[in-house]
Design a protein around this motif. Sequence first.
Motif, PDB file in Angstrom:
ATOM      1  N   ALA A 299      -3.327  48.338  61.884  1.00 48.56           N
ATOM      2  CA  ALA A 299      -3.453  49.711  61.392  1.00 48.56           C
ATOM      3  C   ALA A 299      -4.017  49.782  59.976  1.00 48.56           C
ATOM      4  CB  ALA A 299      -2.092  50.399  61.444  1.00 48.56           C
ATOM      5  N   VAL A 300      -4.287  48.649  59.351  1.00 53.88           N
ATOM      6  CA  VAL A 300      -4.820  48.629  57.984  1.00 53.88           C
ATOM      7  C   VAL A 300      -6.334  48.866  58.034  1.00 53.88           C
ATOM      8  CG1 VAL A 300      -5.180  47.231  55.912  1.00 53.88           C
ATOM      9  CG2 VAL A 300      -3.005  47.091  57.159  1.00 53.88           C
ATOM     10  N   PRO A 301      -6.839  49.887  57.366  1.00 52.89           N
ATOM     11  CA  PRO A 301      -8.287  50.152  57.382  1.00 52.89           C
ATOM     12  C   PRO A 301      -9.076  48.968  56.814  1.00 52.89           C
ATOM     13  CG  PRO A 301      -7.077  52.041  56.503  1.00 52.89           C
ATOM     14  CD  PRO A 301      -6.096  50.922  56.607  1.00 52.89           C
ATOM     15  N   GLY A 302     -10.136  48.585  57.503  1.00 58.13           N
ATOM     16  CA  GLY A 302     -10.995  47.519  57.026  1.00 58.13           C
ATOM     17  C   GLY A 302     -10.492  46.119  57.296  1.00 58.13           C
ATOM     18  N   VAL A 368      -0.574  44.378  51.921  1.00 58.87           N
ATOM     19  CA  VAL A 368      -1.956  44.265  52.394  1.00 58.87           C
ATOM     20  C   VAL A 368      -2.591  45.649  52.490  1.00 58.87           C
ATOM     21  CG1 VAL A 368      -3.424  43.584  54.343  1.00 58.87           C
ATOM     22  CG2 VAL A 368      -1.542  42.096  53.626  1.00 58.87           C
ATOM     23  N   ARG A 369      -1.848  46.619  52.966  1.00 54.77           N
ATOM     24  CA  ARG A 369      -2.369  47.994  53.076  1.00 54.77           C
ATOM     25  C   ARG A 369      -2.708  48.543  51.687  1.00 54.77           C
ATOM     26  NH1 ARG A 369       1.746  50.079  55.337  1.00 54.77           N
ATOM     27  NH2 ARG A 369       1.088  49.624  57.479  1.00 54.77           N
ATOM     28  N   LEU A 371      -3.497  46.776  49.021  1.00 53.40           N
ATOM     29  CA  LEU A 371      -4.689  46.072  48.511  1.00 53.40           C
ATOM     30  C   LEU A 371      -5.958  46.575  49.186  1.00 53.40           C
ATOM     31  CD1 LEU A 371      -3.261  42.429  48.313  1.00 53.40           C
ATOM     32  CD2 LEU A 371      -3.664  44.015  46.431  1.00 53.40           C
ATOM     33  N   ALA A 372      -5.856  46.949  50.469  1.00 56.64           N
ATOM     34  CA  ALA A 372      -7.020  47.486  51.163  1.00 56.64           C
ATOM     35  C   ALA A 372      -7.511  48.772  50.510  1.00 56.64           C
ATOM     36  CB  ALA A 372      -6.684  47.728  52.633  1.00 56.64           C
ATOM     37  N   ARG A 373      -6.587  49.553  49.984  1.00 55.74           N
ATOM     38  CA  ARG A 373      -6.968  50.817  49.337  1.00 55.74           C
ATOM     39  C   ARG A 373      -7.632  50.604  47.989  1.00 55.74           C
ATOM     40  NH1 ARG A 373      -1.788  52.645  51.349  1.00 55.74           N
ATOM     41  NH2 ARG A 373      -0.877  52.302  49.280  1.00 55.74           N
ATOM     42  N   GLU A 374      -7.445  49.404  47.408  1.00 62.02           N
ATOM     43  CA  GLU A 374      -8.032  49.129  46.095  1.00 62.02           C
ATOM     44  C   GLU A 374      -9.551  48.939  46.184  1.00 62.02           C
ATOM     45  OE1 GLU A 374      -6.225  45.942  44.030  1.00 62.02           O
ATOM     46  OE2 GLU A 374      -4.187  46.772  44.107  1.00 62.02           O
ATOM     47  N   ARG A 375     -10.065  48.671  47.359  1.00 65.64           N
ATOM     48  CA  ARG A 375     -11.506  48.405  47.492  1.00 65.64           C
ATOM     49  C   ARG A 375     -12.192  49.510  48.238  1.00 65.64           C
ATOM     50  NH1 ARG A 375     -13.051  43.124  45.749  1.00 65.64           N
ATOM     51  NH2 ARG A 375     -11.474  42.653  44.188  1.00 65.64           N
TER      52      ARG A 375
END
Length: 375
Positions: A299-302, A368-369, A371-375
């Motif tokens: 469910a984590v984008p990217g 992880v979710r 960190l995914a939003r940081e990029r």
Amino acid sequence: MNEHFPHADGLRYLNHAAVAPWPRRSAKAVSAFAAENARLGARDYPQWLRTEQRLRERLARLLGAQGTADIALVKNTSEALSFVAFGLDWRPGDQIVISDEEFPSNRVVWEALRPRGVEVIQVSLKGHDPEADLLAACGSRTRLMAISAVQYASGLRLDLQRLGEGCERQGVLLCIDAIQQLGALPFDVRQNRCAFAMADGHKWMLGPEGLGVFYCRSDLRERLELHEYGWHMLENAGDYDRQEWKPARTARRFECGSPNMLGAVALEASLSLLEEVSIAEVERSLAQRIEQLHQGLSAVPGLRLLSPTEPARRSGILSFSLDGWDNGTLFGRLKDEQIVCAQRGGGIRFSPHFYTPAQVIEDSVAIVRRLARER
């Protein structure tokens, strides 16, 4: 289970496919062994031998071996693989089938036979039926198939019984590197028609580095040429005045010198816990944790999963990559967040065990979710 694993506060340990933490009982056993040695030296060596015998018995049960005569205690998986590679009587033109995803230990040892005229055939596991592809690569000159039960980077789990039956039909010896399965999932050398199997104790078996197991089928023991000799591998080990000698009839013939008693104490204690829990329960609980990771990370984008999604192909390993992140940088950030994992096979590898708290997995997915939003 938390009482058995005294992890530091805040630690999120997802690295059992590399080096596992010891259970509390193993640490206590080693501590008691050290204290006894300091006070008494080897006065009670017979008791140490009884512990080592219990270890052999536990390993035989874990492997599904007929008995301890088929079990050798070795330094590591690589040593056991070398016993096979440099023990068989290769002829120029002989072939060995491996996969293209093997850990170096299960690739380099076979490639080292090229000066003898042995050909190593690498088979891709990316097809829809990897077992069929591996067996199709076996021809009239194929002597051995050497394959990992579970691939170290992707976590792909192979159908070993199918491979074993196929190899048996074609007269090919099956050598299984079981390091990523033994202690995490059921394993049976007889059901899988294994000629040889080996594994280190420091991953899913929750033991120390420097001690592993080597299974050699009884009818093949004397076919392996020995290259290490010493007092311990003799049939009459302990009879130091005897001038005539011969290798032990059992797999002890592969143990040339003094045993790793400290390692045996630790690994025996760790396996006692796995036996109490039962491998069936370990498998069930581990599958729950991998499913929790799979659902959360999917469910984590990217995020792109690099491990199989089919339940029959899953193991204790789940690898992934994250858009916008270099794997090395992402690994460093996860380490900063107290997530202990590994960078393998073009991604990040998470590997929980049966006892890993659900909260650890939930928190790791949340990180992880974020960190995914940081990029």
